[in-house]
Design an enzyme around this catalytic site. Structure first.
Site, mmCIF file in Angstrom:
data_model
loop_
_atom_site.group_PDB
_atom_site.id
_atom_site.type_symbol
_atom_site.label_atom_id
_atom_site.label_comp_id
_atom_site.label_asym_id
_atom_site.label_seq_id
_atom_site.Cartn_x
_atom_site.Cartn_y
_atom_site.Cartn_z
ATOM 1 N N HIS A 1 0.851 -1.192 0.000
ATOM 2 C CA HIS A 1 0.000 0.000 0.000
ATOM 3 C C HIS A 1 0.885 1.240 0.000
ATOM 4 O O HIS A 1 1.271 1.764 1.043
ATOM 5 C CB HIS A 1 -0.913 -0.015 1.237
ATOM 6 C CG HIS A 1 -1.988 1.024 1.233
ATOM 7 N ND1 HIS A 1 -3.326 0.721 1.086
ATOM 8 C CD2 HIS A 1 -1.942 2.365 1.352
ATOM 9 C CE1 HIS A 1 -4.049 1.819 1.132
ATOM 10 N NE2 HIS A 1 -3.222 2.839 1.295
ATOM 11 N N HIS B 1 1.292 4.922 -2.252
ATOM 12 C CA HIS B 1 0.886 5.855 -3.311
ATOM 13 C C HIS B 1 2.142 6.488 -3.906
ATOM 14 O O HIS B 1 2.938 7.074 -3.167
ATOM 15 C CB HIS B 1 -0.030 6.939 -2.747
ATOM 16 C CG HIS B 1 -1.332 6.416 -2.228
ATOM 17 N ND1 HIS B 1 -2.466 6.372 -3.009
ATOM 18 C CD2 HIS B 1 -1.681 5.906 -1.021
ATOM 19 C CE1 HIS B 1 -3.464 5.861 -2.299
ATOM 20 N NE2 HIS B 1 -3.013 5.569 -1.098
ATOM 21 N N HIS C 1 -9.829 1.150 -0.838
ATOM 22 C CA HIS C 1 -9.699 1.847 0.435
ATOM 23 C C HIS C 1 -11.055 1.829 1.137
ATOM 24 O O HIS C 1 -12.068 2.248 0.568
ATOM 25 C CB HIS C 1 -9.289 3.300 0.199
ATOM 26 C CG HIS C 1 -7.842 3.498 -0.122
ATOM 27 N ND1 HIS C 1 -7.218 2.860 -1.159
ATOM 28 C CD2 HIS C 1 -6.895 4.292 0.467
ATOM 29 C CE1 HIS C 1 -5.948 3.251 -1.208
ATOM 30 N NE2 HIS C 1 -5.724 4.106 -0.232
ATOM 31 N N GLU D 1 -11.104 3.377 6.928
ATOM 32 C CA GLU D 1 -10.128 4.309 7.498
ATOM 33 C C GLU D 1 -10.908 5.443 8.171
ATOM 34 O O GLU D 1 -10.814 5.656 9.369
ATOM 35 C CB GLU D 1 -9.195 4.854 6.412
ATOM 36 C CG GLU D 1 -8.183 5.865 6.933
ATOM 37 C CD GLU D 1 -7.365 6.504 5.816
ATOM 38 O OE1 GLU D 1 -6.301 7.067 6.132
ATOM 39 O OE2 GLU D 1 -7.788 6.452 4.649
ATOM 40 N N ASP E 1 1.869 3.843 3.168
ATOM 41 C CA ASP E 1 0.840 4.709 2.598
ATOM 42 C C ASP E 1 1.463 5.884 1.821
ATOM 43 O O ASP E 1 1.660 5.803 0.614
ATOM 44 C CB ASP E 1 -0.087 5.203 3.707
ATOM 45 C CG ASP E 1 -1.450 5.658 3.200
ATOM 46 O OD1 ASP E 1 -1.707 5.543 1.992
ATOM 47 O OD2 ASP E 1 -2.264 6.097 4.032
ATOM 48 N N ASP E 2 1.748 6.982 2.504
ATOM 49 C CA ASP E 2 2.376 8.177 1.912
ATOM 50 C C ASP E 2 3.503 8.594 2.852
ATOM 51 O O ASP E 2 3.365 9.554 3.624
ATOM 52 C CB ASP E 2 1.348 9.315 1.781
ATOM 53 C CG ASP E 2 0.109 8.895 1.007
ATOM 54 O OD1 ASP E 2 0.167 8.886 -0.230
ATOM 55 O OD2 ASP E 2 -0.909 8.567 1.653
#
Length: 325
Positions: free
Chosen positions: A10, A12, A190, A193, A271-272
């Site tokens: 996961h 981005h 997604h 969350e 994630d980021d």
């Protein structure tokens, strides 16, 4: 922790752009996005919805296939430095050519060339998951799905949805997911969350993904937790992201340990990462401190992640040997 071989599912691509890389690109292109950085040069945002705006502002300086080639190399260099031997990254044709198929092919070629170079030089393997943006709406998601279907293959192996969970309903994106499924792409979404357990149930019913991005708020409904475990739905868990955005106050309050204990297949990702001041090494270190996870646990998580990866058998066999080293 840094040396342990890792699998990340996961990530981005634009969200993994180092701030220094984005600042340098903005200067080259004479685009003023100085407002998205704090005094120390890090990304600055107030909450999740402000984070989405900052993310899109940072992405605005990525304007050509060459920019994405450079971005991919920068991201993979950082990712490989933390022991990741296999990664899957979310790619959005919205940012790569405005969902025009011809332009998307050009961007994709540049990203793949960088991926191949990184594999040769850094030993990290990358695959792509085309991702529609939920708050851009279902019509644009259809165009994104067509881009995905037309470029599905050994490198583009999955399709998903990201963005604001409160925008629209999962059923609005059923056409896009059906299109991707018919093209042979594996599916992730997604959910869980910002929206709670009902958002997860709606996503599973409408889109039928085999993996969920985050999915952690399933813990609020133990019957749903049992269902996820029984069905083998894999969660792409990003604890550092959840803590940074305030979903949970700290790692010890995060439900990843309890979800794993209850038999749900959990994986660990960033994630980021620069937005959330994390790396795969930090995720492992924090999980060790919070739950006393040891090397055996992390190796098991890596194997679960590889089993859930959207790549072919030959690639999995190659990566499995690296995980056993």
């Amino acid at each position: 922790m840094r040396e342990l071989p890792k699998v990340e599912l996961h990530l981005h691509l634009e969200g993994a752009a180092p701030p220094a890389f984005v600042r340098g690109l903005s200067k080259e292109k004479h685009v003023d996005i100085s407002g998205i950085f704090d005094a120390r040069g890090n990304y600055r945002y107030k909450d999740f919805w402000d984070f989405l705006k900052v993310y899109e502002a940072a992405t605005s300086v990525l304007q050509s296939p060459e920019d994405y080639r450079r971005l991919t190399l920068a991201v993979l260099e950082e990712t490989a430095a933390h022991g990741v031997v296999y990664a899957e990254t979310f790619l959005s044709p919205d940012f790569c050519g405005g969902r025009d198929l011809g332009a998307w092919r050009e961007y994709l070629l540049a990203i793949q060339e960088a991926s191949d170079e990184a594999e040769r030089k850094m030993g990290i393997t990358l695959r792509g998951i085309v991702t529609c943006i939920r708050h851009f709406g279902p019509e644009k998601a259809r165009e994104t799905a067509i881009c995905a279907a037309e470029t599905a293959g050994d490198w583009i192996t999955g399709f998903g949805i990201a963005g604001d969970e409160k925008a629209g309903a999962p059923k609005d994106f059923r056409w896009a997911f059906d299109c991707a499924r018919e093209a042979g792409l594996r599916l992730t979404a997604h959910a869980g969350e910002w929206a709670g357990p009902e958002g997860i149930r709606d996503t599973l019913a409408a889109l039928a993904p085999e993996r969920l991005g985050h999915g952690v708020r399933a813990i609020e409904d133990l019957a749903l937790v049992d269902e996820l475990a029984e069905r083998g739905i894999v969660l792409e868990v990003c604890p550092g992201s959840n803590v940074a955005l305030g979903v949970y106050k700290d790692f010890r309050a995060h439900p990843v340990h309890e979800l794993d204990r209850r038999g749900v297949k959990v994986t660990i990702s960033t994630d980021d990462p620069p937005f959330f001041h994390t790396t795969m090494t930090r995720e492992y270190e924090e999980l060790h401190r919070a739950f006393d996870w040891d090397e055996g646990q992390f190796r098991r998580i890596a194997k679960v992640s590889l089993e859930a990866a959207f790549c072919d058998t030959d690639t999995k066999t190659k990566i499995a040997k690296l995980l056993e080293a």
